[in-house]
Design a protein around this motif. Sequence first.
Motif, PDB file in Angstrom:
ATOM      1  N   GLY A  53       3.584  -6.720  -0.951  1.00 41.48           N
ATOM      2  CA  GLY A  53       3.612  -5.601  -1.891  1.00 41.48           C
ATOM      3  C   GLY A  53       2.592  -4.529  -1.633  1.00 41.48           C
ATOM      4  N   LEU A  54       1.941  -4.542  -0.475  1.00 41.08           N
ATOM      5  CA  LEU A  54       0.910  -3.557  -0.141  1.00 41.08           C
ATOM      6  C   LEU A  54       1.485  -2.447   0.725  1.00 41.08           C
ATOM      7  CD1 LEU A  54      -1.932  -6.065   0.747  1.00 41.08           C
ATOM      8  CD2 LEU A  54      -1.954  -4.499  -1.207  1.00 41.08           C
ATOM      9  N   GLY A  55       1.060  -1.228   0.482  1.00 39.80           N
ATOM     10  CA  GLY A  55       1.539  -0.119   1.301  1.00 39.80           C
ATOM     11  C   GLY A  55       1.090   1.223   0.754  1.00 39.80           C
ATOM     12  N   LEU A  56       1.671   2.259   1.308  1.00 38.11           N
ATOM     13  CA  LEU A  56       1.372   3.628   0.913  1.00 38.11           C
ATOM     14  C   LEU A  56       2.662   4.330   0.515  1.00 38.11           C
ATOM     15  CD1 LEU A  56      -1.097   4.642   3.765  1.00 38.11           C
ATOM     16  CD2 LEU A  56      -1.691   4.167   1.385  1.00 38.11           C
ATOM     17  N   LYS A  57       2.546   5.249  -0.420  1.00 39.45           N
ATOM     18  CA  LYS A  57       3.705   6.013  -0.882  1.00 39.45           C
ATOM     19  C   LYS A  57       3.378   7.499  -0.809  1.00 39.45           C
ATOM     20  CE  LYS A  57       6.754   6.570  -4.912  1.00 39.45           C
ATOM     21  NZ  LYS A  57       7.006   6.101  -6.305  1.00 39.45           N
ATOM     22  N   LEU A  58       4.205   8.238  -0.103  1.00 42.22           N
ATOM     23  CA  LEU A  58       4.042   9.683   0.045  1.00 42.22           C
ATOM     24  C   LEU A  58       5.136  10.389  -0.738  1.00 42.22           C
ATOM     25  CD1 LEU A  58       2.438  11.894   1.777  1.00 42.22           C
ATOM     26  CD2 LEU A  58       4.454  11.868   3.249  1.00 42.22           C
ATOM     27  N   MET A  64       6.729  23.665  -2.641  1.00 43.95           N
ATOM     28  CA  MET A  64       5.849  23.656  -3.806  1.00 43.95           C
ATOM     29  C   MET A  64       4.378  23.540  -3.420  1.00 43.95           C
ATOM     30  SD  MET A  64       7.789  24.142  -6.336  1.00 43.95           S
ATOM     31  CE  MET A  64       6.699  23.778  -7.704  1.00 43.95           C
ATOM     32  N   GLU A  65       4.095  23.362  -2.138  1.00 45.45           N
ATOM     33  CA  GLU A  65       2.724  23.273  -1.636  1.00 45.45           C
ATOM     34  C   GLU A  65       1.931  22.175  -2.352  1.00 45.45           C
ATOM     35  OE1 GLU A  65       1.019  27.353  -0.494  1.00 45.45           O
ATOM     36  OE2 GLU A  65       2.483  27.831  -2.053  1.00 45.45           O
ATOM     37  N   TYR A  66       2.564  21.011  -2.451  1.00 41.23           N
ATOM     38  CA  TYR A  66       1.895  19.868  -3.071  1.00 41.23           C
ATOM     39  C   TYR A  66       2.415  18.593  -2.420  1.00 41.23           C
ATOM     40  CZ  TYR A  66      -0.154  16.770  -6.535  1.00 41.23           C
ATOM     41  OH  TYR A  66      -0.900  15.790  -7.149  1.00 41.23           O
ATOM     42  N   VAL A  67       1.464  17.778  -1.945  1.00 36.05           N
ATOM     43  CA  VAL A  67       1.800  16.489  -1.328  1.00 36.05           C
ATOM     44  C   VAL A  67       0.883  15.439  -1.929  1.00 36.05           C
ATOM     45  CG1 VAL A  67       2.085  15.211   0.818  1.00 36.05           C
ATOM     46  CG2 VAL A  67       2.355  17.698   0.828  1.00 36.05           C
ATOM     47  N   ASP A  68       1.463  14.324  -2.371  1.00 32.72           N
ATOM     48  CA  ASP A  68       0.698  13.270  -3.039  1.00 32.72           C
ATOM     49  C   ASP A  68       0.771  11.979  -2.232  1.00 32.72           C
ATOM     50  OD1 ASP A  68      -0.491  12.411  -5.919  1.00 32.72           O
ATOM     51  OD2 ASP A  68       0.756  10.789  -5.131  1.00 32.72           O
ATOM     52  N   LEU A  69      -0.382  11.313  -2.100  1.00 35.04           N
ATOM     53  CA  LEU A  69      -0.430  10.014  -1.427  1.00 35.04           C
ATOM     54  C   LEU A  69      -0.943   8.984  -2.421  1.00 35.04           C
ATOM     55  CD1 LEU A  69      -0.096   8.413   1.236  1.00 35.04           C
ATOM     56  CD2 LEU A  69      -2.525   8.845   1.663  1.00 35.04           C
ATOM     57  N   ALA A  70      -0.231   7.841  -2.521  1.00 35.63           N
ATOM     58  CA  ALA A  70      -0.596   6.786  -3.462  1.00 35.63           C
ATOM     59  C   ALA A  70      -0.597   5.446  -2.746  1.00 35.63           C
ATOM     60  CB  ALA A  70       0.379   6.771  -4.640  1.00 35.63           C
ATOM     61  N   VAL A  71      -1.336   4.495  -3.311  1.00 32.65           N
ATOM     62  CA  VAL A  71      -1.386   3.148  -2.761  1.00 32.65           C
ATOM     63  C   VAL A  71      -0.510   2.238  -3.611  1.00 32.65           C
ATOM     64  CG1 VAL A  71      -3.438   2.487  -4.095  1.00 32.65           C
ATOM     65  CG2 VAL A  71      -2.907   1.277  -1.975  1.00 32.65           C
ATOM     66  N   LEU A  72       0.171   1.327  -2.954  1.00 35.66           N
ATOM     67  CA  LEU A  72       1.016   0.333  -3.606  1.00 35.66           C
ATOM     68  C   LEU A  72       0.335  -1.024  -3.507  1.00 35.66           C
ATOM     69  CD1 LEU A  72       4.355   1.454  -1.919  1.00 35.66           C
ATOM     70  CD2 LEU A  72       3.795   1.776  -4.333  1.00 35.66           C
ATOM     71  N   SER A  73       0.306  -1.747  -4.608  1.00 36.78           N
ATOM     72  CA  SER A  73      -0.308  -3.066  -4.630  1.00 36.78           C
ATOM     73  C   SER A  73       0.290  -3.869  -5.771  1.00 36.78           C
ATOM     74  CB  SER A  73      -1.823  -2.952  -4.818  1.00 36.78           C
ATOM     75  OG  SER A  73      -2.419  -4.229  -4.953  1.00 36.78           O
ATOM     76  N   PRO A  74       0.483  -5.177  -5.606  1.00 33.84           N
ATOM     77  CA  PRO A  74       1.057  -5.983  -6.696  1.00 33.84           C
ATOM     78  C   PRO A  74       0.168  -6.015  -7.942  1.00 33.84           C
ATOM     79  CG  PRO A  74       0.248  -7.379  -4.910  1.00 33.84           C
ATOM     80  CD  PRO A  74       0.232  -5.974  -4.399  1.00 33.84           C
ATOM     81  N   GLU A  75      -1.127  -5.739  -7.776  1.00 36.11           N
ATOM     82  CA  GLU A  75      -2.033  -5.721  -8.925  1.00 36.11           C
ATOM     83  C   GLU A  75      -1.900  -4.446  -9.758  1.00 36.11           C
ATOM     84  OE1 GLU A  75      -3.123  -6.761  -5.918  1.00 36.11           O
ATOM     85  OE2 GLU A  75      -3.256  -8.882  -6.465  1.00 36.11           O
ATOM     86  N   LEU A  76      -1.204  -3.453  -9.233  1.00 35.64           N
ATOM     87  CA  LEU A  76      -1.056  -2.184  -9.931  1.00 35.64           C
ATOM     88  C   LEU A  76       0.302  -2.112 -10.620  1.00 35.64           C
ATOM     89  CD1 LEU A  76      -2.449   0.223  -7.171  1.00 35.64           C
ATOM     90  CD2 LEU A  76      -3.689  -0.701  -9.140  1.00 35.64           C
ATOM     91  N   ALA A 224      -7.485  -1.960  -4.715  1.00 39.02           N
ATOM     92  CA  ALA A 224      -6.199  -1.940  -4.024  1.00 39.02           C
ATOM     93  C   ALA A 224      -6.351  -1.390  -2.610  1.00 39.02           C
ATOM     94  CB  ALA A 224      -5.194  -1.104  -4.814  1.00 39.02           C
ATOM     95  N   TRP A 225      -7.188  -0.365  -2.458  1.00 38.20           N
ATOM     96  CA  TRP A 225      -7.384   0.225  -1.130  1.00 38.20           C
ATOM     97  C   TRP A 225      -8.074  -0.774  -0.192  1.00 38.20           C
ATOM     98  CZ3 TRP A 225      -5.179   4.276   0.983  1.00 38.20           C
ATOM     99  CH2 TRP A 225      -5.656   4.728   2.224  1.00 38.20           C
ATOM    100  N   SER A 226      -9.081  -1.455  -0.685  1.00 36.78           N
ATOM    101  CA  SER A 226      -9.780  -2.445   0.135  1.00 36.78           C
ATOM    102  C   SER A 226      -8.835  -3.572   0.550  1.00 36.78           C
ATOM    103  CB  SER A 226     -10.973  -3.025  -0.628  1.00 36.78           C
ATOM    104  OG  SER A 226     -11.942  -2.027  -0.887  1.00 36.78           O
ATOM    105  N   LYS A 227      -7.990  -3.975  -0.366  1.00 36.34           N
ATOM    106  CA  LYS A 227      -7.030  -5.043  -0.059  1.00 36.34           C
ATOM    107  C   LYS A 227      -6.037  -4.583   0.998  1.00 36.34           C
ATOM    108  CE  LYS A 227      -4.165  -8.508  -2.364  1.00 36.34           C
ATOM    109  NZ  LYS A 227      -3.695  -9.034  -3.679  1.00 36.34           N
ATOM    110  N   LEU A 228      -5.605  -3.331   0.918  1.00 37.46           N
ATOM    111  CA  LEU A 228      -4.670  -2.781   1.900  1.00 37.46           C
ATOM    112  C   LEU A 228      -5.295  -2.784   3.293  1.00 37.46           C
ATOM    113  CD1 LEU A 228      -1.965  -1.206   2.432  1.00 37.46           C
ATOM    114  CD2 LEU A 228      -3.294   0.881   2.053  1.00 37.46           C
ATOM    115  N   LEU A 229      -6.537  -2.325   3.397  1.00 39.07           N
ATOM    116  CA  LEU A 229      -7.212  -2.289   4.694  1.00 39.07           C
ATOM    117  C   LEU A 229      -7.437  -3.693   5.240  1.00 39.07           C
ATOM    118  CD1 LEU A 229      -9.914   0.477   4.095  1.00 39.07           C
ATOM    119  CD2 LEU A 229      -7.755   0.715   5.340  1.00 39.07           C
ATOM    120  N   ALA A 230      -7.825  -4.603   4.358  1.00 40.10           N
ATOM    121  CA  ALA A 230      -8.075  -5.978   4.797  1.00 40.10           C
ATOM    122  C   ALA A 230      -6.795  -6.615   5.321  1.00 40.10           C
ATOM    123  CB  ALA A 230      -8.644  -6.796   3.644  1.00 40.10           C
TER     124      ALA A 230
END
Length: 431
Positions: A53-58, A64-76, A224-230
Amino acid sequence: MPLDDDLTARMAEPDFWPVYFFDDQALEEYEEARESEETEEETFRAEFLLDHGLGLKLELELGMEYVDLAVLSPELAEAETVGWDDTAHFHPHVMPWSELDLLCRAAALQDPSLRHPGPMLALLLRFAFLAERDDLDEVTPLADAAFTAVRPAAADGGPTLPAPGTAGAREETRDWFDLRDLRGTGIEWTTRADGHRAVVQHDRDGMPLYSLRDPESDDFPFAAWSKLLARAAELLNAVRTDPVLHTAEVQAALDRCARADGHQHLAPLAAALSEAGFGHAALLRAVSEPVARVEAAWAVETLAELPQGKLIAAWFGASSLAGSSSWRLALTLPAAGRPWRFAQEIAAELSAALQEADLGWAETSGSTSVQGEHGGYVHHADHLHVLIRDDLPGAVRLISRLLHAHQAAETAVLTHGEKPYERIPLTATSA
């Protein structure tokens, strides 16, 4: 699939990347075309997944000159934003280059359809920055290859050859370098009380850091970010436990590939891996049929337990961007007595001239109004952001010539965009 068919097809169209990179002219043309054709706004999402369940969502809305980056994690409960890019209150400094490269490698291992370098790196590079320990020799080959993969040649009207004096560097790579090089700006990584890595900037005189990843931040999902990198590191390390990699034949082949001329010995390595029954399809393909030589380089690094990026630097040598310099200037054009679109026309002409001379680019960055004598607001001045590369005196001469040609040099104000914001003369002798 991390990229759905709609986004994949859209990325292949000529206007996608200029609009995605917020190019002024491309955005204007895009909006005009959308209005004339009465088409709906285009919204796209891409997920780059590892496992568990870990990953990134763009998420992006073209135009619209807007780009969003989010982290995916089962804890969220839902994806949490780690950064965004726009033209107003951006916070795009999410991760150093080394973290983005790590995540791209791990995602490519998990999804055979996702090549690295490729669309993931090209799309997410705007959220990475160069920190003190990042080495351009390790960065440039991957960035160049990513943009070549998604925007290969003249068919889309994109860059085809490196700019003069920067052999090997694509324009997109240089643009990213100019906007995201935070080396020498007082960046320091620190560990929070909860053990998570955060970033601060002590010297605000250079390019400022805009990041949610501040040590005191409550808005960045540190755990969540630390878990993704690990997990990304674990996936790469797990490959190395395959007994096949420790056979004499494979070890000998890896040793040859780990040298500076190792790219000449990839075929024997691919053969040795196949004969030994190595089952990791993504890495075997990267060695035997790389999308670019640099894909094989990071694959060999993974198989041979080499430090991330070191073999890339050895295979490709010094970066074409080594020693490059850039300056950010602010150009103010008083509006009195000028046509409404005067500043936009100056920006377009100036940017074209700077790009043709390989000296940088220019874009409008806003306007100011003042209260008139009758109570209303009057258009007072327009502001341009100018980025100059390598030759500041030559670029100032070009700017001066253009402004003198439009009878605008006497009232225009050109200053450095960073402290102490010194004014730069636009003299007639420069014309």
